[in-house]
Design a protein around this motif. Sequence first.
Motif, PDB file in Angstrom:
ATOM      1  N   PHE A  77       0.823  -1.211   0.000  1.00  0.00           N
ATOM      2  CA  PHE A  77       0.000   0.000   0.000  1.00  0.00           C
ATOM      3  C   PHE A  77       0.862   1.269   0.000  1.00  0.00           C
ATOM      4  O   PHE A  77       0.540   2.252  -0.662  1.00  0.00           O
ATOM      5  N   SER A  78       1.954   1.238   0.776  1.00  0.00           N
ATOM      6  CA  SER A  78       2.768   2.447   0.925  1.00  0.00           C
ATOM      7  C   SER A  78       3.680   2.708  -0.268  1.00  0.00           C
ATOM      8  O   SER A  78       4.165   3.824  -0.438  1.00  0.00           O
ATOM      9  N   ALA A  79       3.936   1.686  -1.086  1.00  0.00           N
ATOM     10  CA  ALA A  79       4.908   1.814  -2.178  1.00  0.00           C
ATOM     11  C   ALA A  79       4.552   2.956  -3.123  1.00  0.00           C
ATOM     12  O   ALA A  79       5.425   3.705  -3.575  1.00  0.00           O
ATOM     13  N   PHE A  80       3.280   3.105  -3.439  1.00  0.00           N
ATOM     14  CA  PHE A  80       2.845   4.172  -4.344  1.00  0.00           C
ATOM     15  C   PHE A  80       3.211   5.543  -3.785  1.00  0.00           C
ATOM     16  O   PHE A  80       3.772   6.392  -4.487  1.00  0.00           O
ATOM     17  N   GLY A  81       2.883   5.792  -2.530  1.00  0.00           N
ATOM     18  CA  GLY A  81       3.069   7.114  -1.947  1.00  0.00           C
ATOM     19  C   GLY A  81       4.519   7.555  -1.886  1.00  0.00           C
ATOM     20  O   GLY A  81       4.840   8.720  -2.132  1.00  0.00           O
ATOM     21  N   TRP A  82       5.420   6.614  -1.596  1.00  0.00           N
ATOM     22  CA  TRP A  82       6.823   6.990  -1.473  1.00  0.00           C
ATOM     23  C   TRP A  82       7.395   7.473  -2.792  1.00  0.00           C
ATOM     24  O   TRP A  82       8.057   8.521  -2.857  1.00  0.00           O
ATOM     25  N   THR A  83       7.182   6.733  -3.859  1.00  0.00           N
ATOM     26  CA  THR A  83       7.749   7.163  -5.146  1.00  0.00           C
ATOM     27  C   THR A  83       6.979   8.338  -5.732  1.00  0.00           C
ATOM     28  O   THR A  83       7.564   9.202  -6.398  1.00  0.00           O
ATOM     29  N   TYR A  84       5.681   8.366  -5.490  1.00  0.00           N
ATOM     30  CA  TYR A  84       4.871   9.487  -5.989  1.00  0.00           C
ATOM     31  C   TYR A  84       5.383  10.803  -5.413  1.00  0.00           C
ATOM     32  O   TYR A  84       5.524  11.799  -6.133  1.00  0.00           O
ATOM     33  N   TYR A 106       3.035   9.638 -22.028  1.00  0.00           N
ATOM     34  CA  TYR A 106       3.989   8.664 -21.504  1.00  0.00           C
ATOM     35  C   TYR A 106       3.635   8.265 -20.067  1.00  0.00           C
ATOM     36  O   TYR A 106       3.748   7.089 -19.692  1.00  0.00           O
ATOM     37  N   GLY A 107       3.230   9.248 -19.268  1.00  0.00           N
ATOM     38  CA  GLY A 107       2.895   8.960 -17.875  1.00  0.00           C
ATOM     39  C   GLY A 107       1.689   8.046 -17.747  1.00  0.00           C
ATOM     40  O   GLY A 107       1.711   7.064 -17.003  1.00  0.00           O
ATOM     41  N   ILE A 108       0.612   8.367 -18.469  1.00  0.00           N
ATOM     42  CA  ILE A 108      -0.602   7.542 -18.404  1.00  0.00           C
ATOM     43  C   ILE A 108      -0.323   6.136 -18.916  1.00  0.00           C
ATOM     44  O   ILE A 108      -0.757   5.139 -18.323  1.00  0.00           O
ATOM     45  N   ALA A 109       0.416   6.044 -20.016  1.00  0.00           N
ATOM     46  CA  ALA A 109       0.759   4.723 -20.556  1.00  0.00           C
ATOM     47  C   ALA A 109       1.602   3.940 -19.556  1.00  0.00           C
ATOM     48  O   ALA A 109       1.394   2.730 -19.358  1.00  0.00           O
ATOM     49  N   GLY A 110       2.537   4.618 -18.893  1.00  0.00           N
ATOM     50  CA  GLY A 110       3.414   3.945 -17.943  1.00  0.00           C
ATOM     51  C   GLY A 110       2.680   3.417 -16.732  1.00  0.00           C
ATOM     52  O   GLY A 110       2.832   2.236 -16.365  1.00  0.00           O
ATOM     53  N   PHE A 111       1.867   4.254 -16.080  1.00  0.00           N
ATOM     54  CA  PHE A 111       1.192   3.751 -14.884  1.00  0.00           C
ATOM     55  C   PHE A 111       0.068   2.769 -15.229  1.00  0.00           C
ATOM     56  O   PHE A 111      -0.273   1.899 -14.429  1.00  0.00           O
ATOM     57  N   SER A 112      -0.481   2.879 -16.430  1.00  0.00           N
ATOM     58  CA  SER A 112      -1.500   1.919 -16.852  1.00  0.00           C
ATOM     59  C   SER A 112      -0.875   0.552 -17.142  1.00  0.00           C
ATOM     60  O   SER A 112      -1.462  -0.490 -16.832  1.00  0.00           O
ATOM     61  N   LEU A 113       0.319   0.547 -17.731  1.00  0.00           N
ATOM     62  CA  LEU A 113       1.026  -0.712 -17.949  1.00  0.00           C
ATOM     63  C   LEU A 113       1.393  -1.354 -16.617  1.00  0.00           C
ATOM     64  O   LEU A 113       1.260  -2.580 -16.453  1.00  0.00           O
ATOM     65  N   ALA A 114       1.841  -0.524 -15.652  1.00  0.00           N
ATOM     66  CA  ALA A 114       2.143  -1.049 -14.315  1.00  0.00           C
ATOM     67  C   ALA A 114       0.891  -1.656 -13.680  1.00  0.00           C
ATOM     68  O   ALA A 114       0.955  -2.680 -12.991  1.00  0.00           O
ATOM     69  N   THR A 115      -0.263  -1.028 -13.912  1.00  0.00           N
ATOM     70  CA  THR A 115      -1.526  -1.563 -13.405  1.00  0.00           C
ATOM     71  C   THR A 115      -1.864  -2.890 -14.055  1.00  0.00           C
ATOM     72  O   THR A 115      -2.195  -3.872 -13.385  1.00  0.00           O
ATOM     73  N   GLY A 133       6.402   1.522  -9.435  1.00  0.00           N
ATOM     74  CA  GLY A 133       6.319   2.056 -10.791  1.00  0.00           C
ATOM     75  C   GLY A 133       5.074   2.885 -11.011  1.00  0.00           C
ATOM     76  O   GLY A 133       5.116   3.922 -11.699  1.00  0.00           O
ATOM     77  N   LEU A 134       3.960   2.461 -10.426  1.00  0.00           N
ATOM     78  CA  LEU A 134       2.713   3.215 -10.543  1.00  0.00           C
ATOM     79  C   LEU A 134       2.882   4.627  -9.987  1.00  0.00           C
ATOM     80  O   LEU A 134       2.508   5.617 -10.618  1.00  0.00           O
ATOM     81  N   PHE A 137       5.235   6.833 -12.337  1.00  0.00           N
ATOM     82  CA  PHE A 137       4.636   7.335 -13.576  1.00  0.00           C
ATOM     83  C   PHE A 137       3.478   8.300 -13.320  1.00  0.00           C
ATOM     84  O   PHE A 137       3.151   9.109 -14.186  1.00  0.00           O
ATOM     85  N   GLU A 138       2.853   8.221 -12.133  1.00  0.00           N
ATOM     86  CA  GLU A 138       1.780   9.168 -11.820  1.00  0.00           C
ATOM     87  C   GLU A 138       2.318  10.493 -11.287  1.00  0.00           C
ATOM     88  O   GLU A 138       1.583  11.473 -11.188  1.00  0.00           O
ATOM     89  N   ALA A 139       3.605  10.536 -10.935  1.00  0.00           N
ATOM     90  CA  ALA A 139       4.166  11.738 -10.310  1.00  0.00           C
ATOM     91  C   ALA A 139       3.937  13.026 -11.106  1.00  0.00           C
ATOM     92  O   ALA A 139       3.591  14.059 -10.526  1.00  0.00           O
ATOM     93  N   PRO A 140       4.119  13.035 -12.441  1.00  0.00           N
ATOM     94  CA  PRO A 140       3.928  14.308 -13.167  1.00  0.00           C
ATOM     95  C   PRO A 140       2.472  14.635 -13.485  1.00  0.00           C
ATOM     96  O   PRO A 140       2.205  15.657 -14.128  1.00  0.00           O
TER      97      PRO A 140
END
Length: 463
Positions: A77-84, A106-115, A133-134, A137-140
């Motif tokens: 659960f926490s993995a997303f928040g740290w990289t984001y 690129y961002g949408i494609a990246g986090f969607s592929l991770a999903t 990775g999610l 790629f959602e960071a920007p």
Amino acid sequence: MNDVLFGTKFTNTGLKLKGKQVRTLTNKKMTKVRYGIVFMLFITVIINYMDRSNISIAAPFISDELGLDSVQMGLIFSAFGWTYCALQIPGGWVLDKLGNRKTHAYGIAGFSLATLLQGFVSGFSGFFLLRVGLGAFEAPAFPTNSKVAASWFPENERARAVSIYTSGQFVGLAFLTPTLVLLQDSVGWRGLFIVTGIIGIAWAILWYLYYRDPQHSKRINKAEYDYIKEGGAIVESSSDKNEPSARKIGKKDFAAVLSSRKLWGIYLGQFAVTSTLWFFLTWFPTYLVEYRGLTFIKSGLLASLPFLAAFIGVLSSGFLSDFLAKKGISADVARKVPVITGLLLSTSIIGANFVESNSLVILFMCIAFFGNGFASITWVFVSLLAPKRLIGIAGGVFNFIGGTSSIIIPIVIGFLAKGGDFAPALTFIACITFAGALSYLFLVGKIDRVQDYVESESYSAKL
């Protein structure tokens, strides 16, 4: 030369094609392309939150099938928040280098592929890395949303645009969860990730195919282009290499967005706004069940009411702010008053500490989250205050500091509520939102753009 055709006035623009003068007719009626752009941002935000929240639906089934304990699930659960959070500033740098169209695609494609790939994992490590990775790629995403709105909307319509696309997060949280539950019931938890990932990849392709900045769009006419540019939209010419936007981003640029009192005012204010949001995203259902004694199903139904209130709050705030701006009210009133009012309304969350009725508890929560929505046009201040050349970086810092609440708030609330009393936790949230209101009052000050040191150097060189 002017012509009239079927009662409509046209103008000869005199374009040249292959060395010949070509007479073209341009309808002077203003197009409305910008409204389609904000709808695209709205869909993007819904997809952002769909891919963030699908794991909360699938979690019990994932832990059972893969044999993951609560500690491992907590790390996932926490993995997303740290990289984001960690990549907000680099994400802003990427935005300033690649531009709106490519960054979002690129961002949408990246986090969607991770999903999508989460539907094929077989253990903890794979899930953890894909959630990392999610977040990356959602960071920007939100800095890009802000820059797109600043590019396409004049200042007197920008708060409305921000409120419309921001409402996508509350729409997603209020209405998307039941849809994801039904989807999982039909195709299983692996199918849930695969289907939502495919939806995101398809949207990334559509974004790349259809989005253009206004100076490159073939759908916008001169009337709309002039309207948004003269109204303060940040429309840049990529062909002019002497423009500040063409300069490389360096250490001085990062120092500029980290040393401004005004910008720190909106950074801290954003932390206050997102702190309330993350309380509702994490602890609110637990509060209703464990500290207020509601059943799980009943708490689920009641938990949707504050999100609906926030949805109403963010839309009404944007339209009110733009209405005041169009009436000639100063930006200090039209932009700041809704945010300050919303943050002060959010302090009403403390009222739940003094009532026994669950209906009154929900009422206080709805008022607080309505206030949170009402204050959520804060992104408009990034485009109003940051140097035009550095909006992406400033947006990254803004979202980074706001995003740290996703890590800090759940942990602090867990510590405060450890003894079985949730009152200190609600008091903590109320204090943060009150401090956020003070930051807009005393740190942000007058609404005017922070001076870009590059422009100052250029001016000095001319003297």
